[in-house]
Design an enzyme around this catalytic site. Structure first.
Site, PDB file in Angstrom:
ATOM      1  N   GLU A 243       0.866  -1.309   0.116  1.00 52.93           N
ATOM      2  CA  GLU A 243       0.057  -0.051  -0.190  1.00 52.93           C
ATOM      3  C   GLU A 243       0.954   1.270   0.135  1.00 52.93           C
ATOM      4  O   GLU A 243       0.560   2.329   0.121  1.00 52.93           O
ATOM      5  CB  GLU A 243      -1.074  -0.204   1.121  1.00 52.93           C
ATOM      6  CG  GLU A 243      -0.614   0.155   2.579  1.00 52.93           C
ATOM      7  CD  GLU A 243      -1.414   0.147   3.623  1.00 52.93           C
ATOM      8  OE1 GLU A 243      -1.455  -0.856   4.248  1.00 52.93           O
ATOM      9  OE2 GLU A 243      -1.980   1.251   3.842  1.00 52.93           O
TER      10      GLU A 243
ATOM     11  N   CYS B 271      -3.826  -2.658   4.225  1.00 53.63           N
ATOM     12  CA  CYS B 271      -3.051  -3.859   4.778  1.00 53.63           C
ATOM     13  C   CYS B 271      -3.356  -5.155   4.418  1.00 53.63           C
ATOM     14  O   CYS B 271      -2.794  -5.988   4.822  1.00 53.63           O
ATOM     15  CB  CYS B 271      -2.865  -3.649   6.394  1.00 53.63           C
ATOM     16  SG  CYS B 271      -2.233  -2.116   6.902  1.00 53.63           S
TER      17      CYS B 271
ATOM     18  N   HIS C  44      -3.791  -9.110  12.352  1.00 57.13           N
ATOM     19  CA  HIS C  44      -3.022  -7.941  11.446  1.00 57.13           C
ATOM     20  C   HIS C  44      -2.693  -7.026  12.605  1.00 57.13           C
ATOM     21  O   HIS C  44      -3.494  -6.776  13.574  1.00 57.13           O
ATOM     22  CB  HIS C  44      -3.793  -7.389  10.424  1.00 57.13           C
ATOM     23  CG  HIS C  44      -3.319  -5.752  10.093  1.00 57.13           C
ATOM     24  ND1 HIS C  44      -1.822  -5.559   9.840  1.00 57.13           N
ATOM     25  CD2 HIS C  44      -3.805  -4.675  10.195  1.00 57.13           C
ATOM     26  CE1 HIS C  44      -1.665  -4.432   9.428  1.00 57.13           C
ATOM     27  NE2 HIS C  44      -2.921  -3.776   9.884  1.00 57.13           N
TER      28      HIS C  44
HETATM   29  N1  COA Z   1       1.458   3.432  30.425  1.00 58.74           N
HETATM   30  C1  COA Z   1       0.580   2.496  30.180  1.00 58.74           C
HETATM   31  N2  COA Z   1      -0.411   2.535  29.013  1.00 58.74           N
HETATM   32  C2  COA Z   1      -0.718   3.969  28.766  1.00 58.74           C
HETATM   33  C3  COA Z   1       0.177   5.122  29.205  1.00 58.74           C
HETATM   34  C4  COA Z   1       1.046   4.592  30.188  1.00 58.74           C
HETATM   35  N3  COA Z   1       1.992   5.795  30.698  1.00 58.74           N
HETATM   36  N4  COA Z   1      -0.251   6.294  28.615  1.00 58.74           N
HETATM   37  C5  COA Z   1      -1.576   5.969  27.728  1.00 58.74           C
HETATM   38  N5  COA Z   1      -1.671   4.342  27.780  1.00 58.74           N
HETATM   39  C6  COA Z   1      -2.481   3.608  27.013  1.00 58.74           C
HETATM   40  C7  COA Z   1      -4.003   4.173  27.043  1.00 58.74           C
HETATM   41  O1  COA Z   1      -4.769   4.019  28.051  1.00 58.74           O
HETATM   42  C8  COA Z   1      -4.364   3.467  25.853  1.00 58.74           C
HETATM   43  O2  COA Z   1      -5.030   2.225  26.337  1.00 58.74           O
HETATM   44  P1  COA Z   1      -6.111   1.694  25.486  1.00 58.74           P
HETATM   45  O3  COA Z   1      -6.160   1.713  24.010  1.00 58.74           O
HETATM   46  O4  COA Z   1      -5.903   0.225  26.064  1.00 58.74           O
HETATM   47  O5  COA Z   1      -7.193   2.270  26.076  1.00 58.74           O
HETATM   48  C9  COA Z   1      -3.267   3.366  24.756  1.00 58.74           C
HETATM   49  O6  COA Z   1      -1.913   3.653  25.638  1.00 58.74           O
HETATM   50  C10 COA Z   1      -3.057   4.489  23.834  1.00 58.74           C
HETATM   51  O7  COA Z   1      -3.258   5.366  24.358  1.00 58.74           O
HETATM   52  P2  COA Z   1      -4.305   6.688  23.508  1.00 58.74           P
HETATM   53  O8  COA Z   1      -4.421   7.909  24.414  1.00 58.74           O
HETATM   54  O9  COA Z   1      -5.410   6.126  23.447  1.00 58.74           O
HETATM   55  O10 COA Z   1      -3.202   6.846  22.375  1.00 58.74           O
HETATM   56  P3  COA Z   1      -3.519   7.653  20.953  1.00 58.74           P
HETATM   57  O11 COA Z   1      -4.818   8.629  21.121  1.00 58.74           O
HETATM   58  O12 COA Z   1      -2.460   8.811  20.965  1.00 58.74           O
HETATM   59  O13 COA Z   1      -3.493   7.050  19.754  1.00 58.74           O
HETATM   60  C11 COA Z   1      -4.009   5.201  18.002  1.00 58.74           C
HETATM   61  C12 COA Z   1      -3.904   5.439  19.680  1.00 58.74           C
HETATM   62  C13 COA Z   1      -4.332   3.728  18.096  1.00 58.74           C
HETATM   63  C14 COA Z   1      -5.251   6.129  17.905  1.00 58.74           C
HETATM   64  C15 COA Z   1      -2.919   5.709  17.401  1.00 58.74           C
HETATM   65  O14 COA Z   1      -1.707   4.937  17.841  1.00 58.74           O
HETATM   66  C16 COA Z   1      -3.087   5.904  15.709  1.00 58.74           C
HETATM   67  O15 COA Z   1      -3.805   6.687  15.520  1.00 58.74           O
HETATM   68  N6  COA Z   1      -2.655   4.671  15.258  1.00 58.74           N
HETATM   69  C17 COA Z   1      -2.532   4.538  13.861  1.00 58.74           C
HETATM   70  C18 COA Z   1      -3.922   3.965  13.531  1.00 58.74           C
HETATM   71  C19 COA Z   1      -3.976   2.469  13.458  1.00 58.74           C
HETATM   72  O16 COA Z   1      -3.264   1.864  13.386  1.00 58.74           O
HETATM   73  N7  COA Z   1      -5.313   2.159  13.381  1.00 58.74           N
HETATM   74  C20 COA Z   1      -5.431   0.610  13.528  1.00 58.74           C
HETATM   75  C21 COA Z   1      -6.432  -0.074  12.539  1.00 58.74           C
HETATM   76  S1  COA Z   1      -5.563  -0.468  11.084  1.00 58.74           S
END
Ligand code: COA
Length: 404
Positions: free
Chosen positions: A96, A128, A250
């Site tokens: 991709e 993906c 995935h």
């Molecule tokens: N210690 C341990 N865990 C912690 C932490 C710390 N100090 N601080 C935050 N976390 C945890 C949160 O509780 C959360 O856990 P949960 O998902 O089990 O609730 C996790 O870390 C992520 O934190 P969050 O605030 O939700 O992160 P974010 O909003 O910055 O981004 C995604 C998370 C997934 C949205 C981001 O990584 C993203 O955009 N990824 C790309 C998209 C993707 O891959 N999508 C998947 C489908 S293909």
């Protein structure tokens, strides 16, 4: 989860057909690695948000003279060195992060590896999911003529803009594998669960190097697609949850797989807590935690980690769930073959990870390509990679590749 083996280790061949699946598998990655501790330090946040919260430790970065072609060629070279080219009449290149709007990246690999001319070569794309789509096409070709083999390459560079939620989930890797009849590693059962829904959770317009993503929405879309594909799998003759020994998802970030497994166990009526789901999937995480997201290659790197783990899994069933944003997904099952251990190379795989050159935050920023594709018809790249193949630059709009 059951640890029983299936009665017939080549179970799953459709009635009257020869079992087919994965005979050999290899991977390659970028020249550099970037520890997410550097990113967390720069952002002044607790690194455990990355190490634990999303389940990622380092990401691979490509050198200036690497891309999906050079990584794909390096992975495929390993398969060709070990198996030769006899019987290969199709090369499927899934990506991709394509490098041309018209020509398949696979044709460049075909040239770099000096493959025979009597081969059909195409590129598959659906975020993906493209690698699993290619695997299913390969199985169809082998079912039609069990003498034929298909070389499948899944290769991607995952890039988001800096200072976005997706940034810590970047990465780069390629997997190559050989699909054939009577495979030594994995025989794939015929039942398939498929699911498509037009959603805008992740996409990359042509003018951008970096993907756009609605992160939280994409997590929900992934989970909905999992339920849809699983129910379709069950409705089309798939085995029950308890008949599957291992699950390989995935992994855009490894914590995503944990969320998925919790959701699937709820759907299957045997709910697991997060920690239990994480423990059940742990053998599939080793490589992706170190490589970052590799889009099409990610599910196969989860599988490779399971193969290379200490678990003795001969005769056991592995359930695979592939999700491609946008969104297309699929659930299917394969059976690990009795002699799979003859093909394992855990030490070689660890050496590939260890060979990467670590970079700090400033070096990472210098390697990041920025948002927009640069409209340059002529440029040369600096020699950085130690991979067997190099992207040398662009000459009058043509990409030039060479051997190192
Ligand atoms: N210690 C341990 N865990 C912690 C932490 C710390 N100090 N601080 C935050 N976390 C945890 C949160 O509780 C959360 O856990 P949960 O998902 O089990 O609730 C996790 O870390 C992520 O934190 P969050 O605030 O939700 O992160 P974010 O909003 O910055 O981004 C995604 C998370 C997934 C949205 C981001 O990584 C993203 O955009 N990824 C790309 C998209 C993707 O891959 N999508 C998947 C489908 S293909």
């Amino acid at each position: 989860m059951s640890t029983e083996t299936t009665e017939n280790p080549q179970a799953g061949a459709a009635h009257g057909t020869v079992p087919s699946g994965i005979q050999d598998i290899a991977f390659a990655t970028g020249h550099y690695s970037f520890d997410l501790a550097h990113l967390a330090e720069k952002q002044d946040i607790d690194v455990n948000k990355y190490y634990i919260g999303i389940g990622q430790e380092t990401m691979s970065l490509t050198a200036e003279d690497e891309d999906t072609v050079t990584m794909g060629a390096a992975a495929a070279q390993r398969i060709i060195d070990r198996n030769g080219t006899e019987g290969i009449r199709t090369l499927l290149f899934a990506t991709e992060s394509g490098i041309d709007q018209s020509k398949s990246a696979g044709v460049y690999v075909h040239g770099l590896l000096n493959l025979p001319r009597e081969v059909r070569t195409i590129e598959t794309k659906m975020a993906c999911y493209g690698g699993i789509g290619a695997l299913q096409m390969a199985l169809g070709i082998v079912a039609r003529n069990p003498e034929e083999k298909v070389l499948v390459i899944a290769s991607d560079v995952a890039r988001y803009d800096v200072d976005t939620s997706g940034e810590p989930t970047q990465g780069a890797a390629a997997v190559a594998f050989l699909v054939q009849a009577n495979p030594d590693i994995l025989a794939i059962e015929p039942a398939q669960g498929v699911y498509t829904l037009d959603v805008q959770d992740f996409w990359r317009p042509n003018h951008r190097n970096t993907a756009l993503v609605d992160g939280k929405f994409s997590v929900g879309a992934y989970l909905d697609a999992l339920v849809g594909a699983w129910n379709d799998y069950r409705a089309h003759g798939g085995v029950g949850f308890d008949d599957i020994n291992w699950f390989c998802y995935h992994q855009p970030f490894t914590k995503m797989a944990v969320k998925a497994h919790v959701r699937l166990t709820e759907e299957a009526g045997t709910p697991l807590e997060k920690a239990e789901a994480a423990a059940a999937l742990a053998p599939t995480f080793g490589y992706n935690k170190q490589l970052g997201n590799s889009y099409t290659a990610s599910i196969f790197l989860g599988f490779l980690a399971l193969l290379d783990s200490d678990e003795e899994i001969a005769g056991q069933r592995v359930g695979f769930f592939s999700y491609g944003s946008g969104a297309v997904s699929e659930f299917f099952v394969g059976v690990i073959q009795p002699d799979y251990r003859d093909h394992l190379r855990a030490e070689e795989h660890q050496a590939i990870l260890d060979a990467r050159e670590p970079v700090d935050y400033d070096q990472y920023r210098a390697l990041h390509p920025g948002t927009m594709v640069q409209p340059l018809d002529n440029y040369k790249t600096q020699r950085q990679t130690e991979s067997p193949f190099r992207f040398e630059g662009v000459d009058e709009g043509s990409r030039i590749y060479g051997k190192s």
